[in-house]
Design a protein around this motif. Structure first.
Motif, PDB file in Angstrom:
ATOM      1  N   THR A 103       0.785  -1.320   0.207  1.00  0.00           N
ATOM      2  CA  THR A 103      -0.108  -0.154   0.370  1.00  0.00           C
ATOM      3  C   THR A 103       0.727   1.476  -0.181  1.00  0.00           C
ATOM      4  O   THR A 103       1.985   1.111   0.830  1.00  0.00           O
ATOM      5  CB  THR A 103      -0.501  -0.120   0.916  1.00  0.00           C
ATOM      6  OG1 THR A 103      -1.761  -1.382   1.495  1.00  0.00           O
ATOM      7  CG2 THR A 103      -1.901   1.109   1.223  1.00  0.00           C
ATOM      8  N   ALA A 104       0.236   2.486  -0.726  1.00  0.00           N
ATOM      9  CA  ALA A 104       1.458   3.578  -0.759  1.00  0.00           C
ATOM     10  C   ALA A 104       0.957   4.450   0.598  1.00  0.00           C
ATOM     11  O   ALA A 104       0.320   4.613   1.060  1.00  0.00           O
ATOM     12  CB  ALA A 104       0.529   4.330  -2.191  1.00  0.00           C
ATOM     13  N   THR A 105       2.021   5.048   0.673  1.00  0.00           N
ATOM     14  CA  THR A 105       1.620   5.794   1.985  1.00  0.00           C
ATOM     15  C   THR A 105       2.867   6.856   1.737  1.00  0.00           C
ATOM     16  O   THR A 105       3.671   6.515   0.580  1.00  0.00           O
ATOM     17  CB  THR A 105       2.602   4.763   3.331  1.00  0.00           C
ATOM     18  OG1 THR A 105       4.303   4.479   3.146  1.00  0.00           O
ATOM     19  CG2 THR A 105       1.862   3.651   3.767  1.00  0.00           C
ATOM     20  N   ALA A 106       2.064   8.263   2.157  1.00  0.00           N
ATOM     21  CA  ALA A 106       3.235   9.657   2.119  1.00  0.00           C
ATOM     22  C   ALA A 106       4.475   9.326   3.515  1.00  0.00           C
ATOM     23  O   ALA A 106       4.204   8.742   4.289  1.00  0.00           O
ATOM     24  CB  ALA A 106       1.978  10.300   2.767  1.00  0.00           C
ATOM     25  N   LEU A 107       4.882   9.980   2.344  1.00  0.00           N
ATOM     26  CA  LEU A 107       6.252  10.441   3.488  1.00  0.00           C
ATOM     27  C   LEU A 107       6.768  12.458   3.289  1.00  0.00           C
ATOM     28  O   LEU A 107       7.133  12.802   1.792  1.00  0.00           O
ATOM     29  CB  LEU A 107       7.483  10.113   2.876  1.00  0.00           C
ATOM     30  CG  LEU A 107       8.973   9.828   3.788  1.00  0.00           C
ATOM     31  CD1 LEU A 107       9.234   9.619   5.448  1.00  0.00           C
ATOM     32  CD2 LEU A 107       9.370   9.295   2.787  1.00  0.00           C
ATOM     33  N   THR A 108       6.430  12.349   4.039  1.00  0.00           N
ATOM     34  CA  THR A 108       7.357  14.499   4.420  1.00  0.00           C
ATOM     35  C   THR A 108       7.789  14.088   5.341  1.00  0.00           C
ATOM     36  O   THR A 108       7.783  14.006   6.390  1.00  0.00           O
ATOM     37  CB  THR A 108       5.668  14.646   5.216  1.00  0.00           C
ATOM     38  OG1 THR A 108       4.353  14.479   3.732  1.00  0.00           O
ATOM     39  CG2 THR A 108       6.005  16.154   5.202  1.00  0.00           C
ATOM     40  N   VAL A 109       8.640  15.402   5.728  1.00  0.00           N
ATOM     41  CA  VAL A 109      10.009  15.413   6.273  1.00  0.00           C
ATOM     42  C   VAL A 109       9.562  16.725   5.903  1.00  0.00           C
ATOM     43  O   VAL A 109      10.656  18.062   5.046  1.00  0.00           O
ATOM     44  CB  VAL A 109      11.151  15.412   5.536  1.00  0.00           C
ATOM     45  CG1 VAL A 109      12.825  15.714   7.079  1.00  0.00           C
ATOM     46  CG2 VAL A 109      11.069  13.277   5.859  1.00  0.00           C
TER      47      VAL A 109
END
Length: 325
Positions: A103-109
């Protein structure tokens, strides 16, 4: 003015522009430069397949254009471009697309955070402020886009970034604008050695039907050891951006290099001097040195980048309480 000459067969290419008919498939303007250690090929049959203006310069062992070349100002190619050339084949056509599941997940830094990520499927990867993202070795499929802004950075060794569509693992339909890469401000993307493909691999790989752009602007820097491959995408470089590809080739549909942007391509890393990156204990970039540029960076106690000095010119940064520049 225009150039014309006898046709010749393109046996290989270091910088390969695949679009078969576009006007300005290769556009270089302002003080922008392109330097290839091998052959530059433009497959477009348009009479204006390559458009050069200002003081732009394109250098390679050969510059081969299927259609025509137009020039204005003091723009040049070295050696003189040969027009009417045979169409070059895609040197990376046989590289398979990655097959990941999950499943695609969002990655934010954001802000001054530092984070390490593992291979997988991501809807988006976003790095902003002075955030630092380190990628563990492997393949990263992104279906929505990669965005690096402010003074953010993405670094990784043995990494392939694959720009897919929301339909993944089904390939993008031809001409679909899927995941793009946008590198703006003072952002940095530095990938060493791709996880897929021959040799040092393909470090940045777009689905062959993905027409979304790879954009580097402002003072952003993109450095890859391994190839950049976007068979249906456009490479847009502007501002003062340096883009360097070593131990690989650049294969794109079209390229537009403007302002003072510089693109260099070398299959053999011995053909160019190495860049040096220096990081502190928190894995923040504090220094960069190349044959043509030197930069240093300083941070506040909370990790926000407060200043940078590039070739002796210092810029100060001011941040609000939410960590936005």
């Amino acid at each position: 003015t225009s150039e014309a000459g006898p046709g010749t067969a393109a046996q290989s290419c270091d910088l390969c522009l695949l679009n078969p008919s576009a006007s300005g498939a290769l556009t270089v303007s302002g003080a922008a430069t392109i330097s290839a250690a091998g052959i530059v090929t433009v497959d477009s049959s348009s009479t204006e397949a390559t458009e050069l203006s200002g003081s732009a310069k394109v250098t390679g062992t050969q510059v081969l254009v299927a259609g025509g070349v137009t020039k204005s100002g003091t723009a040049t190619t070295s050696p003189t471009a040969v027009t009417g050339a045979a169409i070059a084949s895609d040197p990376l056509a046989a590289v398979p697309a990655p097959a990941l599941s999950g499943t695609a997940t969002a990655l934010t830094v954001s802000g001054s955070k530092s984070q390490t990520a593992s291979p997988g499927i991501y809807s988006t990867i976003t790095v902003s402020g002075s955030g630092t993202l380190t990628l563990n070795p492997g393949t990263y499929v992104v279906t929505g886009g990669v965005t690096v802004s402010g003074s953010g950075s993405i670094t990784g060794s043995g990494v392939t970034l694959y720009l897919a569509c929301s339909s993944y693992p089904t390939p993008c339909a031809a001409g679909t604008h899927g995941a793009a890469l946008s590198l703006t401000g003072n952002g940095i993307v530095h990938l060493t050695g791709g996880a897929l493909g021959p040799g040092k691999g393909v470090a940045l790989f777009a689905d062959r039907g993905n027409a979304a752009a790879i954009t580097v602007s402002g003072s952003g820097a993109l450095t890859l050891t391994g190839s950049l491959y976007a068979a249906s995408g456009t490479l847009n470089l502007s501002g003062n951006t340096p883009v360097k590809v070593t131990d690989g080739v650049v294969v794109v549909d079209q390229a537009r290099v403007t302002g003072s942007a510089a693109l260099s391509v070398a299959v053999d890393s011995s053909a160019v001097a190495a860049d040096t990156y220096t990081y502190d204990a928190a894995q923040r970039l504090i220094g960069f040195q190349s044959p043509t540029a030197t930069a240093s960076y300083s941070y506040a106690g909370d990790g926000l980048r407060m200043a940078e000095t590039v070739d002796g010119v210092t810029s100060q940064f001011t941040w609000n309480q939410s960590g936005s520049l």
